[in-house]
Scaffold this motif. Structure first.
Motif, PDB file in Angstrom:
ATOM      1  N   LYS A  55       0.575  -0.999   0.012  1.00 58.77           N
ATOM      2  CA  LYS A  55       0.282   0.265   0.496  1.00 58.77           C
ATOM      3  C   LYS A  55       1.109   1.318   0.242  1.00 58.77           C
ATOM      4  O   LYS A  55       1.998   0.811   0.445  1.00 58.77           O
TER       5      LYS A  55
ATOM      6  N   SER B 271      -2.815   4.287  -3.011  1.00 58.73           N
ATOM      7  CA  SER B 271      -3.303   2.911  -4.009  1.00 58.73           C
ATOM      8  C   SER B 271      -2.507   1.925  -3.584  1.00 58.73           C
ATOM      9  O   SER B 271      -2.027   1.750  -2.557  1.00 58.73           O
ATOM     10  N   GLU B 272      -2.610   0.491  -3.592  1.00 57.31           N
ATOM     11  CA  GLU B 272      -2.783  -0.660  -3.201  1.00 57.31           C
ATOM     12  C   GLU B 272      -2.212  -1.196  -4.996  1.00 57.31           C
ATOM     13  O   GLU B 272      -2.900  -1.112  -5.892  1.00 57.31           O
TER      14      GLU B 272
ATOM     15  N   VAL C 231      -1.613  -5.227 -10.490  1.00 53.25           N
ATOM     16  CA  VAL C 231      -3.000  -4.794 -10.469  1.00 53.25           C
ATOM     17  C   VAL C 231      -2.659  -3.708  -8.863  1.00 53.25           C
ATOM     18  O   VAL C 231      -2.204  -3.769  -8.266  1.00 53.25           O
ATOM     19  N   ILE C 232      -3.022  -2.498  -9.963  1.00 50.25           N
ATOM     20  CA  ILE C 232      -3.251  -1.459  -8.750  1.00 50.25           C
ATOM     21  C   ILE C 232      -4.596  -0.501  -8.744  1.00 50.25           C
ATOM     22  O   ILE C 232      -4.947  -0.511  -9.660  1.00 50.25           O
ATOM     23  N   SER C 233      -4.793  -0.524  -7.602  1.00 53.50           N
ATOM     24  CA  SER C 233      -6.348  -0.369  -7.781  1.00 53.50           C
ATOM     25  C   SER C 233      -6.178   0.359  -6.617  1.00 53.50           C
ATOM     26  O   SER C 233      -6.057   1.013  -5.987  1.00 53.50           O
ATOM     27  N   SER C 234      -6.977   2.026  -6.849  1.00 49.77           N
ATOM     28  CA  SER C 234      -7.307   3.470  -5.842  1.00 49.77           C
ATOM     29  C   SER C 234      -9.045   3.359  -5.551  1.00 49.77           C
ATOM     30  O   SER C 234      -9.731   3.329  -6.390  1.00 49.77           O
TER      31      SER C 234
ATOM     32  N   ALA D 198      -9.593  -0.517 -10.176  1.00 49.15           N
ATOM     33  CA  ALA D 198      -8.604  -0.726 -10.227  1.00 49.15           C
ATOM     34  C   ALA D 198      -7.771  -1.542 -11.843  1.00 49.15           C
ATOM     35  O   ALA D 198      -9.265  -1.025 -12.367  1.00 49.15           O
TER      36      ALA D 198
ATOM     37  N   THR E  49      -5.806  -3.663 -14.771  1.00 52.63           N
ATOM     38  CA  THR E  49      -4.551  -5.135 -14.104  1.00 52.63           C
ATOM     39  C   THR E  49      -3.685  -4.762 -15.428  1.00 52.63           C
ATOM     40  O   THR E  49      -4.326  -4.570 -16.968  1.00 52.63           O
TER      41      THR E  49
END
Length: 160
Positions: A104, A112-113, A126-129, A134, A136
């Motif tokens: 994180k 974001s993670e 995979v970047i998710s906010s 997200a 991929t």
């Protein structure tokens, strides 16, 4: 605050601008770009003209799957963990997608993670906010050495 600024630039303008002048406040530079169809994974650096060393630099990983673009910012204290996670994922083999690990962001309001997964002959990033969702990117395992090399270039930049 600086990391939030870097992340805002990367998300708002997209890493498609890598290498061009964003404005007088900093410089975003491409280290490596990976493409698969219309999807893209970018490795970049950002240096702020407003922050003082050593807090003036961040590394960025960005995933683009039009129209979505999301980036993950990391600094010198996080770079080794990102490199290790990438290396562990490259060494992991799995016939189905298996999450190897995640990190994180710190120092930003939209945390974001980034998650790395190993799958059949590929690495999934995979970047998710919370604000953007997200995105991929699936990378052939054969590209893993080039990704690790790019991350090591970012590490050298952050430690200068």
């Amino acid at each position: 605050m600086f990391r939030k600024t870097a992340l805002t630039f990367a998300v708002a303008l997209g890493l498609s601008l890598v290498g061009s002048a964003l404005d007088a406040k900093g410089t975003l530079s491409a280290v490596a770009t990976f493409r698969s169809g219309n999807m893209q994974l970018d490795v970049a650096t950002y240096i702020s003209a407003e922050a003082k060393p050593p807090d003036d630099k961040v590394g960025l990983l960005g995933v683009t799957n039009p129209p979505l673009k999301i980036s993950f910012a990391f600094d010198r204290k996080d770079v080794d963990a990102i490199i290790a996670l990438c290396a562990r994922t490259a060494k992991t083999q799995s016939p189905t997608w298996k999450t190897v690990g995640l990190r994180k962001e710190t120092g930003t309001s939209d945390i974001s993670e980034i998650a790395f997964s190993a799958g059949p002959g590929a690495i999934r990033v995979v970047i998710s906010s919370p604000a953007l969702g997200a995105v991929t990117y699936n990378m052939p395992s054969a590209d893993a050495p080039r990704l690790e090399q790019a991350l090591n270039q970012v590490k050298a930049f952050l430690r200068q």
